[in-house]
Design a protein around this motif. Structure first.
Motif, short mmCIF file in Angstrom:
data_model
loop_
_atom_site.label_atom_id
_atom_site.label_comp_id
_atom_site.label_asym_id
_atom_site.label_seq_id
_atom_site.Cartn_x
_atom_site.Cartn_y
_atom_site.Cartn_z
N ALA A 105 -2.69 -28.61 0.05
CA ALA A 105 -1.63 -28.12 -0.91
C ALA A 105 -1.88 -29.15 -2.08
O ALA A 105 -2.83 -29.86 -2.34
CB ALA A 105 -0.22 -28.88 -0.44
N GLY A 106 -1.36 -28.50 -3.42
CA GLY A 106 -1.36 -29.10 -4.65
C GLY A 106 -0.75 -30.28 -4.99
O GLY A 106 -0.60 -30.72 -6.04
N PHE A 107 -0.23 -30.92 -4.00
CA PHE A 107 0.55 -32.27 -4.49
C PHE A 107 -0.01 -33.43 -3.70
O PHE A 107 -0.47 -33.09 -2.30
CB PHE A 107 1.88 -32.12 -4.30
N PRO A 110 2.74 -39.27 -0.19
CA PRO A 110 3.11 -40.79 -0.50
C PRO A 110 2.32 -41.76 -0.05
O PRO A 110 1.27 -41.83 0.93
CB PRO A 110 4.40 -41.05 0.21
N GLY A 111 1.57 -42.78 -0.79
CA GLY A 111 0.76 -44.01 -0.48
C GLY A 111 -0.49 -43.69 -1.17
O GLY A 111 -1.04 -42.52 -0.98
N ALA A 112 -1.07 -44.76 -1.62
CA ALA A 112 -2.23 -44.75 -1.92
C ALA A 112 -3.56 -44.70 -0.78
O ALA A 112 -3.08 -45.13 0.29
CB ALA A 112 -2.58 -45.46 -3.03
N VAL A 113 -4.93 -44.67 -1.10
CA VAL A 113 -6.07 -44.98 -0.20
C VAL A 113 -6.70 -46.05 -0.84
O VAL A 113 -6.99 -46.07 -2.04
CB VAL A 113 -6.85 -43.73 -0.17
N ARG A 135 -9.75 -35.02 -5.23
CA ARG A 135 -8.15 -35.10 -5.39
C ARG A 135 -7.94 -36.06 -6.47
O ARG A 135 -7.27 -37.15 -6.34
CB ARG A 135 -7.48 -35.31 -3.97
N PRO A 136 -7.82 -35.78 -7.75
CA PRO A 136 -7.55 -36.76 -8.86
C PRO A 136 -6.18 -37.00 -8.87
O PRO A 136 -5.92 -37.91 -9.52
CB PRO A 136 -7.61 -35.84 -10.18
N GLU A 137 -5.12 -36.39 -8.14
CA GLU A 137 -3.85 -36.68 -8.05
C GLU A 137 -3.52 -37.86 -7.16
O GLU A 137 -2.52 -38.32 -7.32
CB GLU A 137 -3.01 -35.33 -7.66
N LEU A 138 -4.51 -38.12 -6.35
CA LEU A 138 -4.45 -39.34 -5.52
C LEU A 138 -4.65 -40.68 -6.03
O LEU A 138 -5.62 -40.64 -7.07
CB LEU A 138 -5.32 -39.05 -4.19
N ARG A 239 -6.27 -34.90 6.79
CA ARG A 239 -5.34 -35.68 7.68
C ARG A 239 -4.55 -36.10 6.78
O ARG A 239 -3.08 -36.37 7.06
CB ARG A 239 -6.09 -36.80 8.44
N ILE A 240 -4.87 -36.61 5.54
CA ILE A 240 -3.63 -37.39 4.76
C ILE A 240 -2.88 -36.15 3.92
O ILE A 240 -1.94 -36.86 3.44
CB ILE A 240 -4.10 -38.37 4.18
N MET A 241 -3.64 -35.19 3.41
CA MET A 241 -3.04 -34.41 2.45
C MET A 241 -2.14 -33.40 2.98
O MET A 241 -2.40 -33.01 4.51
CB MET A 241 -4.17 -33.54 1.45
#
Length: 248
Positions: A105-107, A110-113, A135-138, A239-241
């Motif tokens: 998905a394009g969003f 929650p939570g950073a890596v 994924r620049p939005e992360l 897994r995370i997106m």
């Protein structure tokens, strides 16, 4: 021999055993030692070792000696090979069943890596910029337990992939101990032992990736590390997106 007489793909029989499937599921999340897998699947260690041997012989898992303690090893799952075999098994039943991963998905979730290694001079820095580009939005960060200057070969390998790391600085993991993350990924067996707890109970993931600076073959080791990180990050994202869904 007709198609009805064809034997089922070997992968189905191998992965379909209940113990082996639980082992594959556990390793799909993180590299683990045998005693950790034994506790997770609730089976005796000799039985777990037997099934790991079967999976290893088939090339589905591999093991690396721990950089922190050479007496033990970390088992890891070859997700790319598993994906190829799953796709082949689906296609063997019907061409339309060749598996394709769903689009992301394009969003952002929650939570950073946060990526951690010992020196924050190569592996974790490379992982950070590779994920940021994907994924620049992360929100992504990296740090080390004993920071040291960026390794020039790490900078060079990333530059060859179109990423400029030359102005980045190494950071101590203490800079982030009060921050919240969705996932904390340790890339070094030593830092796994000393990584602190972070607020919010992020998912802890371990990738047992050797230090390319110690490999002895110069730039080639950094190329291998970048390749492995790229592959692992690809599967981590799924897994995370969130994944896109196709509506009727």
């Amino acid at each position: 021999m007709g198609e009805l007489d064809a034997a089922p793909p070997a992968f189905l029989g191998l992965a379909g055993h209940p113990v082996r499937w639980r082992l594959l599921t556990a390793l799909a999340r993180s590299d683990r030692q045998v005693h950790e897998l034994t506790a997770l699947v609730g089976e005796p260690q000799n039985l777990v070792s037997y099934h790991l041997g079967r999976l290893r012989a088939a090339g589905l898992v591999f093991v690396r000696r721990s950089a922190a303690d050479g007496r033990v090893g970390f088992y890891a799952l070859d997700l790319a090979r598993c994906g190829d075999l799953l796709a082949a098994a689906g296609a063997a039943l019907h061409p339309a069943l060749a598996l394709v991963p769903p689009p992301l998905a394009g969003f952002a979730p929650p939570g950073a890596v946060l990526f951690l290694c010992t020196g924050n001079s190569a592996r974790s820095q490379m992982a950070e910029v590779l994920l940021q580009r994907a994924r620049p939005e992360l929100t992504v960060a990296s740090a080390g337990s004993h920071p040291k200057p960026l390794h020039p070969d790490a900078v060079r390998v990333m530059a060859e992939r179109g990423i400029d790391m030359s102005e980045r600085r190494s950071k101590h993991l203490g800079e982030f101990t009060g921050d919240r993350f969705g996932h904390v990924v340790t890339l070094c067996d030593r830092v796994r032992l000393v990584a602190p707890d972070f607020p919010g109970e992020p998912e802890r993931v371990h990738w047992s990736i050797p230090d390319p600076a110690r490999a002895g073959d110069g730039l080639a080791a950094f190329v291998r590390t970048a390749d492995e990180l790229s592959t692992r990050i690809h599967y981590l994202l799924h897994r995370i997106m969130p994944t896109s869904t196709v509506e009727d």
